[in-house]
Design a protein around this motif. Structure first.
Motif, PDB file in Angstrom:
ATOM      1  N   GLY A   1       0.974  -0.948   0.084  1.00 19.80           N
ATOM      2  CA  GLY A   1       0.235   0.125   0.318  1.00 19.80           C
ATOM      3  C   GLY A   1       1.025   1.379   0.474  1.00 19.80           C
ATOM      4  O   GLY A   1       2.798   0.885   0.504  1.00 19.80           O
ATOM      5  N   PRO A   2       0.119   2.524  -0.300  1.00 16.70           N
ATOM      6  CA  PRO A   2       0.586   3.694  -0.500  1.00 16.70           C
ATOM      7  C   PRO A   2       0.979   4.346   0.921  1.00 16.70           C
ATOM      8  O   PRO A   2       1.793   5.537   0.916  1.00 16.70           O
ATOM      9  CB  PRO A   2      -0.496   4.372  -1.349  1.00 16.70           C
ATOM     10  CG  PRO A   2      -1.372   4.090  -0.697  1.00 16.70           C
ATOM     11  CD  PRO A   2      -1.097   2.698  -0.517  1.00 16.70           C
ATOM     12  N   TYR A   3       0.853   3.821   2.135  1.00 12.54           N
ATOM     13  CA  TYR A   3       0.353   5.072   3.381  1.00 12.54           C
ATOM     14  C   TYR A   3       1.929   4.680   3.912  1.00 12.54           C
ATOM     15  O   TYR A   3       2.139   4.265   5.521  1.00 12.54           O
ATOM     16  CB  TYR A   3      -0.859   4.599   3.661  1.00 12.54           C
ATOM     17  CG  TYR A   3      -1.991   4.802   3.593  1.00 12.54           C
ATOM     18  CD1 TYR A   3      -2.043   6.316   2.467  1.00 12.54           C
ATOM     19  CD2 TYR A   3      -2.518   3.701   3.523  1.00 12.54           C
ATOM     20  CE1 TYR A   3      -3.724   6.227   2.279  1.00 12.54           C
ATOM     21  CE2 TYR A   3      -4.043   4.222   2.896  1.00 12.54           C
ATOM     22  CZ  TYR A   3      -4.216   5.316   1.730  1.00 12.54           C
ATOM     23  OH  TYR A   3      -5.287   5.584   1.398  1.00 12.54           O
ATOM     24  N   ILE A   4       2.538   5.125   3.779  1.00  5.94           N
ATOM     25  CA  ILE A   4       4.210   5.033   3.807  1.00  5.94           C
ATOM     26  C   ILE A   4       4.979   5.805   2.851  1.00  5.94           C
ATOM     27  O   ILE A   4       5.025   6.228   2.529  1.00  5.94           O
ATOM     28  CB  ILE A   4       4.839   4.042   4.293  1.00  5.94           C
ATOM     29  CG1 ILE A   4       6.350   3.835   4.519  1.00  5.94           C
ATOM     30  CG2 ILE A   4       5.077   3.692   2.725  1.00  5.94           C
ATOM     31  CD1 ILE A   4       7.182   2.671   4.439  1.00  5.94           C
ATOM     32  N   GLY A   5       5.797   7.199   4.235  1.00  8.04           N
ATOM     33  CA  GLY A   5       6.923   7.901   3.444  1.00  8.04           C
ATOM     34  C   GLY A   5       8.208   8.351   4.060  1.00  8.04           C
ATOM     35  O   GLY A   5       7.517   8.087   5.621  1.00  8.04           O
ATOM     36  N   THR A   6       9.087   8.683   3.718  1.00 12.06           N
ATOM     37  CA  THR A   6       9.700   9.498   4.111  1.00 12.06           C
ATOM     38  C   THR A   6      10.158  10.632   4.344  1.00 12.06           C
ATOM     39  O   THR A   6      10.508  11.645   3.872  1.00 12.06           O
ATOM     40  CB  THR A   6      11.426   8.541   4.204  1.00 12.06           C
ATOM     41  OG1 THR A   6      11.616   6.521   4.081  1.00 12.06           O
ATOM     42  CG2 THR A   6      12.546   9.216   4.966  1.00 12.06           C
ATOM     43  N   ALA A   7      10.676  11.390   5.891  1.00 10.12           N
ATOM     44  CA  ALA A   7      10.576  13.464   5.755  1.00 10.12           C
ATOM     45  C   ALA A   7      11.987  12.993   6.221  1.00 10.12           C
ATOM     46  O   ALA A   7      12.778  11.936   7.615  1.00 10.12           O
ATOM     47  CB  ALA A   7       9.310  13.421   6.931  1.00 10.12           C
ATOM     48  N   ARG A   8      12.161  14.791   7.007  1.00  6.96           N
ATOM     49  CA  ARG A   8      13.546  15.257   7.161  1.00  6.96           C
ATOM     50  C   ARG A   8      12.694  15.432   8.545  1.00  6.96           C
ATOM     51  O   ARG A   8      12.389  16.706   8.101  1.00  6.96           O
ATOM     52  CB  ARG A   8      14.632  15.254   6.507  1.00  6.96           C
ATOM     53  CG  ARG A   8      16.177  16.121   7.460  1.00  6.96           C
ATOM     54  CD  ARG A   8      17.042  16.482   6.738  1.00  6.96           C
ATOM     55  NE  ARG A   8      18.394  15.272   6.471  1.00  6.96           N
ATOM     56  CZ  ARG A   8      19.026  15.131   5.998  1.00  6.96           C
ATOM     57  NH1 ARG A   8      19.712  16.093   5.376  1.00  6.96           N
ATOM     58  NH2 ARG A   8      19.491  14.236   5.320  1.00  6.96           N
ATOM     59  N   TRP A   9      12.826  15.191   9.901  1.00  2.00           N
ATOM     60  CA  TRP A   9      12.409  15.729  10.579  1.00  2.00           C
ATOM     61  C   TRP A   9      12.803  16.365  11.345  1.00  2.00           C
ATOM     62  O   TRP A   9      14.137  16.182  11.974  1.00  2.00           O
ATOM     63  CB  TRP A   9      11.817  14.546  11.776  1.00  2.00           C
ATOM     64  CG  TRP A   9      11.104  13.504  10.537  1.00  2.00           C
ATOM     65  CD1 TRP A   9      11.034  12.581  10.040  1.00  2.00           C
ATOM     66  CD2 TRP A   9       9.379  13.986  10.633  1.00  2.00           C
ATOM     67  NE1 TRP A   9       9.467  11.769   9.363  1.00  2.00           N
ATOM     68  CE2 TRP A   9       8.858  13.382   9.971  1.00  2.00           C
ATOM     69  CE3 TRP A   9       8.616  15.114  10.588  1.00  2.00           C
ATOM     70  CZ2 TRP A   9       7.173  12.797   8.563  1.00  2.00           C
ATOM     71  CZ3 TRP A   9       6.988  15.140   9.566  1.00  2.00           C
ATOM     72  CH2 TRP A   9       6.842  14.001   9.170  1.00  2.00           C
ATOM     73  N   LEU A  10      12.395  17.592  12.145  1.00  2.00           N
ATOM     74  CA  LEU A  10      13.304  18.315  12.630  1.00  2.00           C
ATOM     75  C   LEU A  10      12.162  18.661  14.044  1.00  2.00           C
ATOM     76  O   LEU A  10      11.663  18.355  14.010  1.00  2.00           O
ATOM     77  CB  LEU A  10      13.691  19.735  12.689  1.00  2.00           C
ATOM     78  CG  LEU A  10      14.944  20.526  13.645  1.00  2.00           C
ATOM     79  CD1 LEU A  10      15.954  20.245  13.277  1.00  2.00           C
ATOM     80  CD2 LEU A  10      13.741  21.961  12.669  1.00  2.00           C
ATOM     81  N   GLY A  11      12.927  17.955  15.489  1.00  2.00           N
ATOM     82  CA  GLY A  11      12.311  18.049  16.842  1.00  2.00           C
ATOM     83  C   GLY A  11      12.540  18.056  18.272  1.00  2.00           C
ATOM     84  O   GLY A  11      14.519  17.884  17.985  1.00  2.00           O
ATOM     85  N   VAL A  12      12.163  17.986  18.578  1.00  2.00           N
ATOM     86  CA  VAL A  12      13.048  17.864  20.174  1.00  2.00           C
ATOM     87  C   VAL A  12      13.205  16.281  20.400  1.00  2.00           C
ATOM     88  O   VAL A  12      12.497  15.977  20.728  1.00  2.00           O
ATOM     89  CB  VAL A  12      12.219  18.326  21.568  1.00  2.00           C
ATOM     90  CG1 VAL A  12      12.906  18.414  23.494  1.00  2.00           C
ATOM     91  CG2 VAL A  12      12.228  20.238  21.203  1.00  2.00           C
ATOM     92  N   PRO A  13      14.017  16.170  21.519  1.00  2.00           N
ATOM     93  CA  PRO A  13      14.389  14.632  21.560  1.00  2.00           C
ATOM     94  C   PRO A  13      12.791  13.694  22.987  1.00  2.00           C
ATOM     95  O   PRO A  13      13.578  15.409  24.192  1.00  2.00           O
ATOM     96  CB  PRO A  13      15.573  14.193  22.116  1.00  2.00           C
ATOM     97  CG  PRO A  13      16.011  15.159  21.730  1.00  2.00           C
ATOM     98  CD  PRO A  13      15.319  17.015  21.510  1.00  2.00           C
ATOM     99  N   LEU A  14      12.452  13.483  21.999  1.00  2.02           N
ATOM    100  CA  LEU A  14      11.146  13.831  23.787  1.00  2.02           C
ATOM    101  C   LEU A  14      11.776  12.443  25.128  1.00  2.02           C
ATOM    102  O   LEU A  14      11.119  12.717  26.134  1.00  2.02           O
ATOM    103  CB  LEU A  14       9.837  12.268  23.068  1.00  2.02           C
ATOM    104  CG  LEU A  14       9.028  12.293  23.917  1.00  2.02           C
ATOM    105  CD1 LEU A  14       7.918  13.054  24.005  1.00  2.02           C
ATOM    106  CD2 LEU A  14       8.456  11.369  23.009  1.00  2.02           C
ATOM    107  N   ALA A  15      12.231  11.880  24.566  1.00  6.72           N
ATOM    108  CA  ALA A  15      13.239  11.140  25.984  1.00  6.72           C
ATOM    109  C   ALA A  15      13.637  12.359  27.211  1.00  6.72           C
ATOM    110  O   ALA A  15      13.772  12.165  28.389  1.00  6.72           O
ATOM    111  CB  ALA A  15      13.941  10.143  25.877  1.00  6.72           C
ATOM    112  N   GLY A  16      14.572  13.008  26.655  1.00  6.69           N
ATOM    113  CA  GLY A  16      14.776  14.010  27.071  1.00  6.69           C
ATOM    114  C   GLY A  16      13.644  15.111  27.606  1.00  6.69           C
ATOM    115  O   GLY A  16      13.989  15.708  29.097  1.00  6.69           O
ATOM    116  N   LEU A  17      13.184  15.378  27.612  1.00  8.10           N
ATOM    117  CA  LEU A  17      12.010  15.581  27.233  1.00  8.10           C
ATOM    118  C   LEU A  17      10.964  15.499  29.646  1.00  8.10           C
ATOM    119  O   LEU A  17      10.987  16.058  29.947  1.00  8.10           O
ATOM    120  CB  LEU A  17      10.219  16.874  27.202  1.00  8.10           C
ATOM    121  CG  LEU A  17      11.292  17.855  25.598  1.00  8.10           C
ATOM    122  CD1 LEU A  17       9.659  17.806  25.080  1.00  8.10           C
ATOM    123  CD2 LEU A  17      11.256  18.948  26.492  1.00  8.10           C
TER     124      LEU A  17
END
Length: 530
Positions: free
Chosen positions: A301-317
């Motif tokens: 199926g088509p419901y998959i994709g790759t992106a370059r994400w920018l964010g805050v590490p959740l474990a640290g929060l």
């Protein structure tokens, strides 16, 4: 002849009643749209009734809708709601010709249904959410009563001057009143759209003005060759405009970044926190290439994709608030993420804090998150299906346990924990393609997020499995491209692919549907070689 004339008069009378009913429904929706635009756009009756319908739809039916209609499933639902309303409106309009009060009461009943649906929504802000449905129903009932009266009068025998009967209304008078109603309703609806758009302008402006900081930890360099030069293969990085969208939001939330807040609280937390976007952006950010997969994705199926994400590490929060994973004595084993629209997703705390790049993402492919994908902040956890990890428009994180709380999808019989299954897909040639005999490049992608792909094999018909050529692996959290030069001979052939993940486990052949924890099986494509 008298019988034919009587039949025509009956049809004409019914047509006027039907038109009166449709205009009453149109007026009700338009007035409701106007009030919602002034109060809260998400409280519009079509939105709240559609949301309530989605909430009460069994998981297999939702799965069927996604398979059949793809990302148009919400549009189909809204059109379905409008079609049902139109049929009922026609029936009420014809009924009102003989029983005006009953017809008007029917319209009011729909206002009650819309109000109840609005108040039952998880993101309801209180009694004000019922106002659009109530106002629309009152306006619709009034219009139906008036137009039904005029329709009955127009059906009365004409006098010597060609005017209508007892109440003095001619057929032209009914049509003039109907036309005026249509214009007024359309104006109210347009004004409602205008006010709705104005409410979203702040969110649009906040996204336009947002400047993303540079990551403290940039994404590792992508190896040369991750993108194979094969026509028809999926791009390694999926453009934002092409990235799949599967969620339950009939109206995409437009959240103002300036007023957005994230609250972190719950079991085992010693220092609850509330963050603004500015505070999150001031923290060290990570940038990572990560492949996301929806649990509704069928084999191939088509419901998959790759992106370059920018964010805050959740474990640290989480660590800042005092959270520890169960393996280190933590009290909570489930992280419940809540969206601004009331959606809840549950993730295993152990997975979020085991060292993988779980994050609260603020950027996608070099720009602030698109509204469709969760602006201003969304959560994602590599290796888990989206319904247990990828909360869009996130506004709250609560630490709890799997024993005491079931999030949205678990209540609907989906699995509590959902690691992504190893899968491979043939992108080219497409099913039922007709390639020419000779060397045909068979190619596609394979994925097993957080485990990686180490081998892909292709089989032609019932022949032996042959190793495909693998593009370099960017990271264990991204898909991997593969290709296989097939010496195609004339006739019909079935191409099948399977993958082996980084743990050495071979993708299972056993077929399973998406419910309750994701589809499985080998992807095949039948082609005819000429």
């Amino acid at each position: 002849m008298a019988g034919v004339s009587s039949f025509r008069n009956t049809l004409s009378r019914a047509a006027r009643g039907a038109l009166a009913g449709l205009l009453a429904a149109f007026t009700a929706l338009a007035v409701a749209e106007l009030v919602a635009g002034l109060v809260r756009p998400a409280a519009g009756p079509v939105t709240v009734v559609g949301g309530a319908a989605i909430d009460r739809t069994p998981a297999p039916v939702k799965d069927f809708a996604i398979r059949t209609f793809g990302e148009n499933d919400k549009t189909v639902l809204q059109l379905g709601i409008l079609a049902v309303l139109a049929v009922i409106a026609v029936a009420l309009g014809v009924l009102a010709l003989s029983h005006r009060r009953i017809g008007a009461a029917g319209v009011l009943l729909f206002g009650i249904v819309g109000s109840a649906a609005a108040l039952s929504r998880p993101d309801s802000t209180g009694i004000g959410d019922a106002l659009p449905s109530i106002a629309g129903a009152l306006a619709g009932a009034l219009v139906l009563h008036v137009l039904a009266s005029k329709a009955v009068a127009a059906a009365a025998p004409a006098d010597a001057d060609g005017q209508g009967g007892a109440e003095g209304w001619s057929r032209r008078g009914f049509l003039a009143a109907a036309g005026a109603t249509a214009v007024a309703a359309a104006s109210a609806g347009a004004l409602g759209r205008f006010f709705t758009g104005r409410q979203g302008q702040g969110a649009v402006a906040s996204r336009t003005s947002l400047v993303l900081p540079a990551p403290a930890s940039p994404a590792p360099a992508v190896p040369t060759g991750v993108q194979l030069k094969v026509a028809g293969i999926s791009p390694f990085t999926t453009p934002n405009a092409d990235f799949y969208r599967v969620d339950t939001a009939l109206t995409v939330p437009r959240v103002d970044a300036g007023t957005w807040r994230l609250r972190i609280h719950g079991k085992g937390i010693t220092r609850p926190r509330t963050y603004t976007l500015e505070q999150l952006l001031a923290l060290p950010l990570i940038e990572r290439d990560i492949t996301l997969t929806c649990v509704s994705n069928e084999v191939g199926g088509p419901y998959i994709g790759t992106a370059r994400w920018l964010g805050v590490p959740l474990a640290g929060l989480l660590e800042e608030t005092g959270v520890r994973p169960p393996s280190r004595g933590g009290k909570a084993d489930q992280l419940v993420a809540r969206s601004v629209d009331g959606m809840t997703l549950g993730s295993p705390v152990e997975d979020v804090m085991d060292g993988r790049d779980a994050m609260l993402a603020v950027g996608m492919n070099g720009e602030p998150l698109p509204f469709d994908h969760g602006f201003p902040v969304r959560m994602l956890v590599p290796g888990l299906y989206g319904y247990v990890s990828a909360c869009k428009w996130i506004t709250e994180i609560e630490l709890t346990t799997f024993d005491v709380y079931d999030p949205y999808w678990v209540k609907r019989k989906w699995a509590r924990k959902a690691p992504i299954k190893t899968q491979a897909r043939i992108d080219t040639p497409k099913p039922f393609a007709r390639p020419a005999a000779g060397t045909v490049m068979v190619a596609g992608v394979a994925w097993a997020q957080h485990r990686g792909i180490t081998r892909v094999e292709v089989r032609v018909d019932e022949g032996p499995w042959q190793d495909a050529d693998l593009a370099p692996q960017a990271t264990a959290d991204t898909w991997r491209q593969w290709s296989y030069p097939w010496k195609a001979t004339p006739g019909g052939h079935t191409l099948t692919v399977r993958a082996t993940d980084g743990t050495g486990r071979l993708q299972t052949e056993q077929r399973a549907r998406t419910v309750p924890d994701g589809a499985s099986g080998w992807h095949s494509a039948f082609v005819t070689v000429s």
